[in-house]
Structure formats: structure tokens, C-alpha cells
Scaffold this motif. Structure first.
Motif, short mmCIF file in Angstrom:
data_model
loop_
_atom_site.label_atom_id
_atom_site.label_comp_id
_atom_site.label_asym_id
_atom_site.label_seq_id
_atom_site.Cartn_x
_atom_site.Cartn_y
_atom_site.Cartn_z
N LYS A 5 18.95 -13.12 5.99
CA LYS A 5 20.03 -13.19 6.98
C LYS A 5 19.71 -14.27 8.02
CE LYS A 5 22.56 -10.54 10.40
NZ LYS A 5 22.63 -9.31 11.16
N ASP A 6 18.46 -14.36 8.44
CA ASP A 6 18.07 -15.40 9.40
C ASP A 6 18.24 -16.79 8.78
OD1 ASP A 6 17.41 -13.50 11.29
OD2 ASP A 6 15.28 -13.49 10.77
N ARG A 7 17.92 -16.90 7.50
CA ARG A 7 18.07 -18.18 6.80
C ARG A 7 19.54 -18.58 6.72
NH1 ARG A 7 16.92 -18.70 0.67
NH2 ARG A 7 18.06 -20.61 0.35
N ARG A 45 22.83 -0.51 11.19
CA ARG A 45 21.43 -0.69 10.82
C ARG A 45 21.24 -2.10 10.30
NH1 ARG A 45 20.46 -0.15 5.30
NH2 ARG A 45 22.34 0.22 4.11
N GLU A 46 20.01 -2.55 10.32
CA GLU A 46 19.65 -3.87 9.80
C GLU A 46 19.48 -3.77 8.29
OE1 GLU A 46 18.96 -7.87 10.69
OE2 GLU A 46 19.35 -6.28 12.15
N LEU A 47 20.10 -4.67 7.54
CA LEU A 47 19.98 -4.65 6.09
C LEU A 47 18.68 -5.32 5.66
CD1 LEU A 47 23.55 -5.70 4.88
CD2 LEU A 47 22.63 -3.41 5.13
N SER A 48 18.11 -4.81 4.57
CA SER A 48 16.92 -5.45 4.00
C SER A 48 17.36 -6.70 3.25
CB SER A 48 16.22 -4.49 3.05
OG SER A 48 17.01 -4.30 1.89
N ASP A 49 16.41 -7.54 2.86
CA ASP A 49 16.74 -8.74 2.10
C ASP A 49 17.43 -8.40 0.79
OD1 ASP A 49 15.90 -10.56 3.95
OD2 ASP A 49 14.10 -11.19 2.88
N LEU A 89 27.18 -20.25 -2.15
CA LEU A 89 26.52 -18.94 -2.17
C LEU A 89 25.42 -18.88 -3.23
CD1 LEU A 89 29.61 -16.60 -1.72
CD2 LEU A 89 27.86 -17.16 -0.03
N GLU A 90 25.59 -19.61 -4.34
CA GLU A 90 24.59 -19.59 -5.42
C GLU A 90 23.23 -20.09 -4.94
OE1 GLU A 90 24.89 -18.42 -8.58
OE2 GLU A 90 26.96 -17.84 -8.23
N ARG A 91 23.21 -20.93 -3.90
CA ARG A 91 21.94 -21.44 -3.37
C ARG A 91 21.03 -20.32 -2.88
NH1 ARG A 91 24.51 -25.49 0.98
NH2 ARG A 91 25.99 -26.54 -0.40
N TYR A 92 21.62 -19.20 -2.49
CA TYR A 92 20.86 -18.10 -1.90
C TYR A 92 20.56 -16.98 -2.90
CZ TYR A 92 22.25 -20.62 2.20
OH TYR A 92 22.43 -21.62 3.11
#
Length: 151
Positions: A5-7, A45-49, A89-92
Motif C-alpha cells: 500500500k505504501d508503494r 483495519r489495516e490490510l496485510s500485503d 495494475l499488473e506491475r504490482y
């Protein structure tokens, strides 16, 4: 910046500064989808990667389906836009498995679980999805499981 998410946020800001409208709008949409997923349920809540990755996978699938629908309706410009957003989106997302790699993983999962017949399709799919770990679409995995089970 360690989390996905930070990325996404950092890349969106960089695209904004570079005046890359396609990337900026696509990443804004992706971050909005992540935010919606974070507030779904009883409390925020914060989601995990892994959960963020699942949201991005879902969004990429929406883009592919929309591009196909627009292309079938003769709206090439809109189809191109959806395809371009999907490519951003595919980059991630993790690299998708080839057909041979998928067949090997599914065959290993079926052999390990001893799955052989139609009645075991559900547990076989669960084992195969665990082995594939999001590196192939569910439809491809299901087709390979059916093929190997002889259905």
C-alpha cells in the motif's frame, strides 16, 4: 516504504508529479478499492500485503473483463483505456504461471492429497489454489484441475 500500500501511494505521488494521468488515475482507483476493503466489516483495519494483493488482483480482473466487453461492443477507445489500466495494475501483481508450471503445481497438489474423482473437486481445488498461491487466475486453475481429474 515496506508495504504494498505504501508503494502504491509513493508511485501515485511520483506519477502525479510526472503528470502521468493514466498511472495517477489507475493508482488512485486502486488505493480507493484498498480503502473500501479496509473499512468493510465491523471496524476499520489495516490490510496485510496479501489482502492488498487480492484487491489489486480483483481490480485487474475487472479491467480485463471491461476491456473485453468494450471491445465486443465496438468501443475500441474505451477498451484500450481499460487495457492500459490493467497493465498499470499488473506491475504490482506477481508474475503469472505458464501453462506448464500450472499443470505441474496442480498435479503435485492432486497427488499429495490423493484426489481422483468428481466428488473431490472442492477439496482438490482448495489444495490446488494453495499450491498456486495467487499466481494464476481461478478459472485457469479450475480448468486444469478438471482436466487432470478427467472431468
Amino acid at each position: 516504504m515496506s508495504t504494498l500500500k505504501d508503494r502504491l501511494t509513493a508511485d501515485m505521488r511520483a506519477a502525479l508529479k510526472a503528470r502521468d494521468e493514466l498511472t495517477t488515475s489507475t493508482l488512485r482507483m486502486a488505493l480507493a478499492a484498498v480503502g473500501t476493503a479496509e473499512v468493510a466489516g465491523r471496524e476499520k483495519r489495516e490490510l496485510s500485503d496479501d489482502e492488498v494483493l487480492a484487491v489489486l488482483t480483483k481490480e485487474a480482473k475487472k479491467r480485463r473483463e471491461a476491456a473485453t466487453a468494450f471491445a465486443d461492443a465496438g468501443r475500441a477507445e474505451q477498451a484500450g483505456k481499460e487495457t492500459a489500466e490493467g497493465e498499470v495494475l499488473e506491475r504490482y501483481l506477481p508474475k503469472q504461471l505458464s501453462d506448464e508450471e500450472l499443470a505441474g503445481l496442480v498435479s503435485g497438489a492432486l497427488a499429495a492429497g490423493g484426489f481422483t474423482g468428481k466428488a473431490q473437486m472442492g477439496p482438490a481445488m482448495k489444495a490446488a489454489q494453495g499450491a498456486v498461491a495467487g499466481r494464476a487466475e481461478g478459472g485457469r486453475v479450475a480448468a486444469e484441475v478438471r482436466r487432470q481429474l478427467g472431468l
